[in-house]
Scaffold this active site. Structure first.
Site, mmCIF file in Angstrom:
data_model
loop_
_atom_site.group_PDB
_atom_site.id
_atom_site.type_symbol
_atom_site.label_atom_id
_atom_site.label_comp_id
_atom_site.label_asym_id
_atom_site.label_seq_id
_atom_site.Cartn_x
_atom_site.Cartn_y
_atom_site.Cartn_z
ATOM 1 N N GLU A 45 0.831 -1.208 0.000
ATOM 2 C CA GLU A 45 0.000 0.000 0.000
ATOM 3 C C GLU A 45 0.866 1.259 0.000
ATOM 4 O OE1 GLU A 45 -4.132 -0.840 2.170
ATOM 5 O OE2 GLU A 45 -2.438 -1.619 3.309
ATOM 6 N N GLU B 263 -4.500 -9.527 3.336
ATOM 7 C CA GLU B 263 -5.363 -9.184 4.472
ATOM 8 C C GLU B 263 -6.653 -9.993 4.533
ATOM 9 O OE1 GLU B 263 -2.833 -5.495 3.753
ATOM 10 O OE2 GLU B 263 -3.816 -7.039 2.550
#
Length: 702
Positions: A135, A156
């Site tokens: 990210e 995730e």
């Protein structure tokens, strides 16, 4: 933005990833480049992560970078590692929702500085990059990627979470919604599948793929060309209409198929991916922060982190394993049997141990077939370029077959993979013992039989150990190591050492019927089949456990295991514990009829019960509802696990959870199973007490 003092207070034990800014001169640029290096001070075996103190350090480094008035700002990692995401180790300590919100917000506050910078920002992804690390890279304007990066992923959703520091908003708007669904949802739910560097570049995650030998130098030169306007990385046009609709339809189908709606993290990922179609950055990041804060304070997420900790820590230091110094070196492996399981074992042993492996069987044709299978699999690895020609030749040369067990004379480890019958296995070990040295470990791949009984008549029963793999051997990481009553520490230590060399996660198990995974699954499946015998429709019983999000339904599990195997284990367990384990007469008829599956499918994919199964399965007239089936199965699980712990089958409930995660693929968000039984109230109702202490796999009391 969180302060340094607040960060220290939130995660006092954080392994801090420091961000250091240095100014470098790059050919072709009038101004220098500010290069930020993120490094936690450990080698590659402890990858860099982002906790609150790490984010504070990165924020300060960005301030320094801007102050240098550079032509560009670039961020890179330590050798072999860029960054592998948020530091999850401190999350279990958070009991205040305000702290959860603060941490969620801080990730956005820091990362978006790279996105909104007027100075061009670059991520030089030099090594492993996952989760929050990816990210951060996505938050930069441009990205290069080394061609040897070993791990690229947004894992995730696999953990019961979602990419919460910009991933759900940035990725679909960079590479398109369908590709983003693959990375965020599909890969994560497919046992956390990693991207290879070439795949990441083809998807558009990286703008430039560069050789690792001079990666940093080449990245800086590419940066220079971009800043000078000589290179403009391509960006695809994003289809926000039908293309986005189709991508979301696929995402929902994947989540429904893999989780049955049981994973809050997966459901949030879907919501946020849909939001990314139209939301601006403020709205998208605010939604991520709110959802992340909510999930951080939820028990399913704490169960996911508990699972992550089991797999990454407990599995590497098995409870009860003897001192490693007692382990003997194994220079040769013998395998009794040359069928499919034995051949899979031979391939695993030769690839990992790189020592001679000899297969034996009752006739030459079987031996030849076993050796040919292994050689063929090695050829496939060569064809896929996973190994080179020299290694392929070496591995093929190490695998041989023999009809004479005297070929095991100099073996240090012999494992049998023959028919699941105590008499047959006793005979095999008696024959092997005539040819091997007294310190050679004799291992059995039995799935349910007694190690102690198998060793009872041998001259050296102390060197017999259970070595229970799960099928397919190459895929499932669990290895149950079973200690018989007379197994000595040296044998056990050698077994654990070999298991580690095989890159398996090992759990020490007492010699008890069916050990852990098969005992739990047999009790679970037996209760569901009993309700069908009583009159519950197959479809009702089969869907009853869907709210847990298990990897497969009971009837699919029966088909995968194989009805004859399921029946054999059920009979073994019935003999040991007749009051809790039944043997379905219907299942016996099912096996006798040679049936392998309850369901059949038509050309449109519609599922119905095989008419032949309907005819032979004699049902009663007391059907249960789906809720009743589920309650009954969960109560049976809680009862059996409590009995197993009282018997000392494993050291703690954590080991049962680890076994169910790694051996049966039970979801991270269940925590294996005991955290779910605790939070559903089943543990206390059935066994009188929860399996785990408050705050373990759950939000701690405030």
């Amino acid at each position: 933005m969180i302060t340094a003092e607040q960060a220290q207070s939130a995660f006092p034990d954080e392994v801090v990833t420091r961000a250091v800014t240095r100014v470098v001169t790059v050919p072709g640029l009038d101004k220098p480049v500010a290069l930020i290096t993120i490094d936690n001070g450990h080698d590659h075996t402890r990858p860099s992560t982002f906790g609150p103190q790490s984010l504070v350090s990165l924020n300060a480094a960005f301030d320094e970078a801007v102050a240098a008035d550079p032509a560009a700002i670039a961020v890179t990692g330590k050798p072999f590692v860029f960054a592998v995401g948020a530091d999850l180790s401190g999350v279990e300590q958070i009991s205040d929702p305000a702290v959860a919100t603060q941490i969620a917000q801080t990730g956005h506050d820091v990362f978006r500085r790279f996105t909104e910078s007027e100075i061009p920002t670059f991520a030089f992804v030099n090594g492993a990059v996952m989760g929050g690390g990816l990210e951060l890279a996505l938050s930069c304007h441009y990205r290069t990627l080394a061609d040897n990066v070993a791990a690229i992923a947004l894992p995730e959703v696999f953990l019961g979470l979602f990419p919460g520091w910009g991933g759900t908003q940035l990725l679909p708007n960079l590479i398109g919604p369908d590709a983003a669904v693959t990375v965020i949802v599909e890969n994560a739910l497919n046992q956390n599948t990693m991207l290879k560097p070439k795949q990441a570049a083809e998807l558009g995650i990286a703008d430039e793929l560069l050789p690792s030998a001079d990666y940093l130098e080449q990245s800086l030169l590419w940066l220079s060309r971009v800043v000078r306007g000589e290179v403009t990385p391509a960006r695809p046009e994003i289809d926000r209409a039908e293309g986005w609709d189709a991508a979301m339809g696929r995402a929902k189908a994947v989540v429904a198929g893999k989780t049955k709606g049981a994973s809050p993290g997966a459901e949030k990922a879907l919501e946020l991916l849909e939001l990314a179609r139209t939301a601006d950055r403020d709205a998208g990041y605010a939604a991520e922060t709110e959802a992340l804060s909510e999930l951080l304070m939820s028990d399913p997420l704490r169960s996911g982190l508990y699972s992550f900790d089991l797999v990454n820590k407990r599995a590497k230091k098995p409870a009860g394993a003897p001192d490693t110094s007692l382990a003997r070196q194994v220079g040769k492996v013998g395998i009794v049997g040359a069928g499919l399981m034995a051949s899979q074992l031979a391939l695993l042993f030769v690839r990992r141990l790189k020592v001679p492996v000899v297969l034996t069987d009752v006739d030459q044709e079987r031996v030849d077939n076993g050796v040919s299978y292994v050689h063929g699999e090695i050829d496939k690895l060569l064809g896929k370029k996973r190994i080179g020609p020299d290694e392929a030749n070496r591995l093929r040369g190490l695998v041989s077959g023999s009809l004479d067990k005297a070929a095991f004379a100099d073996a240090g480890f012999v494992i049998e993979a023959v028919f699941e019958d105590l008499g047959v296995k006793r005979k095999v070990f008696a024959e092997v013992e005539q040819h091997v040295g007294p310190e050679c470990v004799l291992a059995t791949n039995t799935s349910s039989l007694s190690i102690t009984a198998m060793a009872a008549e041998l001259q050296h029963p102390e060197r017999v150990v259970g070595f229970h793999f799960f099928n397919p051997v190459a895929v499932l990481p669990l290895l149950e190591i079973v200690r018989g009553e007379r197994t000595d520490d040296a044998t056990l230590a050698t077994a654990f050492s070999v298991g580690k060399q095989l890159k398996k996660s090992t759990v020490l198990v007492k010699d008890a019927p069916a050990f852990v995974v098969n005992r739990v699954l047999t009790r679970f499946l037996g209760e569901v089949l009993a309700t069908v015998d009583e009159g519950t429709p197959f479809d009702v019983a089969d869907a009853a456990l869907d709210p847990l999000g298990l990897p497969m339904s009971p009837m699919t599990l029966l088909q995968l295991v194989g009805p004859p195997v399921a029946l054999h284990v059920a009979e073994t367990m019935h003999e040991a514990f007749p009051e809790r384990y039944g043997v379905s007469e219907n299942l016996q008829r099912f096996v006798e009829a040679g049936k392998s599956a309850v369901w059949q499918w038509d050309s449109a994919g519609n599922q119905t019960v095989d008419p032949e199964v309907t005819q032979l399965w004699q049902q009663g007239d007391t059907p249960s509802t789906a809720e009743q089936v589920r309650d009954r199965a969960l109560a049976a699980l809680a009862e059996e696990i409590r009995i197993m712990l009282d018997e000392g089958v494993v050291a703690e409930a954590q080991d049962i959870d680890l076994c169910m995660i790694l051996g049966a693929g039970w979801p991270f968000w269940l925590g294996g199973i005991t955290p779910y039984l605790d939070r559903a109230g089943v543990s206390e109702k059935v066994a009188g007490t929860p399996f785990l202490a408050p705050g373990v796999a759950s939000v701690p009391p405030a």
